[in-house]
Write a protein that holds these residues in place. Sequence first.
Motif, PDB file in Angstrom:
ATOM      1  N   LYS A  47       0.637  -1.262  -0.025  1.00 14.25           N
ATOM      2  CA  LYS A  47       0.066   0.100   0.045  1.00 14.25           C
ATOM      3  C   LYS A  47       0.946   1.300   0.115  1.00 14.25           C
ATOM      4  O   LYS A  47       0.740   2.231  -0.632  1.00 14.25           O
ATOM      5  CB  LYS A  47      -0.810  -0.002   1.309  1.00 14.25           C
ATOM      6  N   GLU A  48       1.879   1.313   0.700  1.00 17.02           N
ATOM      7  CA  GLU A  48       2.925   2.410   0.784  1.00 17.02           C
ATOM      8  C   GLU A  48       3.645   2.537  -0.606  1.00 17.02           C
ATOM      9  O   GLU A  48       3.757   3.385  -0.966  1.00 17.02           O
ATOM     10  CB  GLU A  48       3.979   2.227   1.934  1.00 17.02           C
ATOM     11  N   LEU A  58      -3.045  -1.734  -7.851  1.00 16.26           N
ATOM     12  CA  LEU A  58      -1.985  -2.564  -7.761  1.00 16.26           C
ATOM     13  C   LEU A  58      -2.756  -4.027  -7.559  1.00 16.26           C
ATOM     14  O   LEU A  58      -3.422  -4.008  -6.579  1.00 16.26           O
ATOM     15  CB  LEU A  58      -0.965  -2.500  -6.625  1.00 16.26           C
ATOM     16  N   GLU A  59      -2.794  -4.999  -8.262  1.00 16.53           N
ATOM     17  CA  GLU A  59      -3.592  -6.113  -8.257  1.00 16.53           C
ATOM     18  C   GLU A  59      -2.987  -7.127  -7.205  1.00 16.53           C
ATOM     19  O   GLU A  59      -1.756  -7.616  -7.503  1.00 16.53           O
ATOM     20  CB  GLU A  59      -3.818  -6.966  -9.669  1.00 16.53           C
ATOM     21  N   ILE A  60      -3.778  -7.375  -6.171  1.00 25.09           N
ATOM     22  CA  ILE A  60      -3.230  -8.267  -5.318  1.00 25.09           C
ATOM     23  C   ILE A  60      -4.273  -9.592  -5.046  1.00 25.09           C
ATOM     24  O   ILE A  60      -5.566  -9.172  -4.690  1.00 25.09           O
ATOM     25  CB  ILE A  60      -2.984  -7.635  -3.885  1.00 25.09           C
ATOM     26  N   LEU A  61      -3.838 -10.705  -5.289  1.00 25.74           N
ATOM     27  CA  LEU A  61      -4.598 -11.795  -5.315  1.00 25.74           C
ATOM     28  C   LEU A  61      -4.145 -12.534  -4.068  1.00 25.74           C
ATOM     29  O   LEU A  61      -3.049 -12.720  -3.746  1.00 25.74           O
ATOM     30  CB  LEU A  61      -4.639 -12.765  -6.544  1.00 25.74           C
ATOM     31  N   MET A  62      -5.042 -13.327  -3.283  1.00 23.15           N
ATOM     32  CA  MET A  62      -4.755 -14.348  -1.934  1.00 23.15           C
ATOM     33  C   MET A  62      -5.384 -15.508  -2.398  1.00 23.15           C
ATOM     34  O   MET A  62      -6.564 -15.877  -2.733  1.00 23.15           O
ATOM     35  CB  MET A  62      -5.299 -13.442  -1.022  1.00 23.15           C
ATOM     36  N   ILE A 133      -9.470 -11.581  -4.711  1.00 26.65           N
ATOM     37  CA  ILE A 133      -9.199 -10.258  -5.078  1.00 26.65           C
ATOM     38  C   ILE A 133      -8.859  -9.935  -3.487  1.00 26.65           C
ATOM     39  O   ILE A 133      -9.826 -10.047  -2.417  1.00 26.65           O
ATOM     40  CB  ILE A 133      -9.667  -9.603  -5.459  1.00 26.65           C
ATOM     41  N   TYR A 134      -7.479  -9.322  -2.973  1.00 22.27           N
ATOM     42  CA  TYR A 134      -7.321  -8.956  -1.745  1.00 22.27           C
ATOM     43  C   TYR A 134      -7.871  -7.620  -1.526  1.00 22.27           C
ATOM     44  O   TYR A 134      -7.661  -6.780  -2.111  1.00 22.27           O
ATOM     45  CB  TYR A 134      -5.863  -8.982  -1.592  1.00 22.27           C
ATOM     46  N   LYS A 135      -9.051  -7.844  -0.398  1.00 23.10           N
ATOM     47  CA  LYS A 135      -9.609  -6.098  -0.338  1.00 23.10           C
ATOM     48  C   LYS A 135      -9.653  -6.160   1.213  1.00 23.10           C
ATOM     49  O   LYS A 135     -10.321  -6.778   1.962  1.00 23.10           O
ATOM     50  CB  LYS A 135     -10.906  -6.433  -0.854  1.00 23.10           C
ATOM     51  N   LYS A 136      -8.596  -5.390   1.929  1.00 27.51           N
ATOM     52  CA  LYS A 136      -8.442  -5.232   3.229  1.00 27.51           C
ATOM     53  C   LYS A 136      -8.204  -3.788   3.376  1.00 27.51           C
ATOM     54  O   LYS A 136      -7.453  -3.185   2.752  1.00 27.51           O
ATOM     55  CB  LYS A 136      -7.822  -5.977   4.178  1.00 27.51           C
TER      56      LYS A 136
END
Length: 136
Positions: A47-48, A58-62, A133-136
């Motif tokens: 995130k930073e 920025l696509e982040i998958l988990m 998709i990572y969403k936090k």
Amino acid sequence: MKKVLSAGALFCFTLFFSQKNQNYLKISYASVCCGPASEKPVISYLKEFKRKNQIRSLEILMQKGLGKEGEFNVYVGTDFLSINQRSRLIRGLNAAVSNQNNGRKQESNGMVHFDSADIAHQQDLVNAKNLTIYKK
């Protein structure tokens, strides 16, 4: 009828082309005895990095459910980064993972593994189970 078909075709086209990234960096979280380490240090770095480099998305998958103790993988899309941004991202991820592994309790916390040469491609992730998709 034409409007319904047009709307359906537009929806399918949008859904098909929504996954833009083809290459992903893989960060693995393994367990030692009492569950894997937290993903928060790596996610806060991402995130930073996104904020400092003014990256829109920025696509982040988990991928969860990889083991009995909650092991999981995190995938970071890199296709829209410049070569310089990609190298800075890899250096920062190496530092974040190293700091997290060095600061862990040896007997209870899991390990974080990151290898910049271990690149997952979109075809590898198409059939992956429990991928979100990572969403936090």
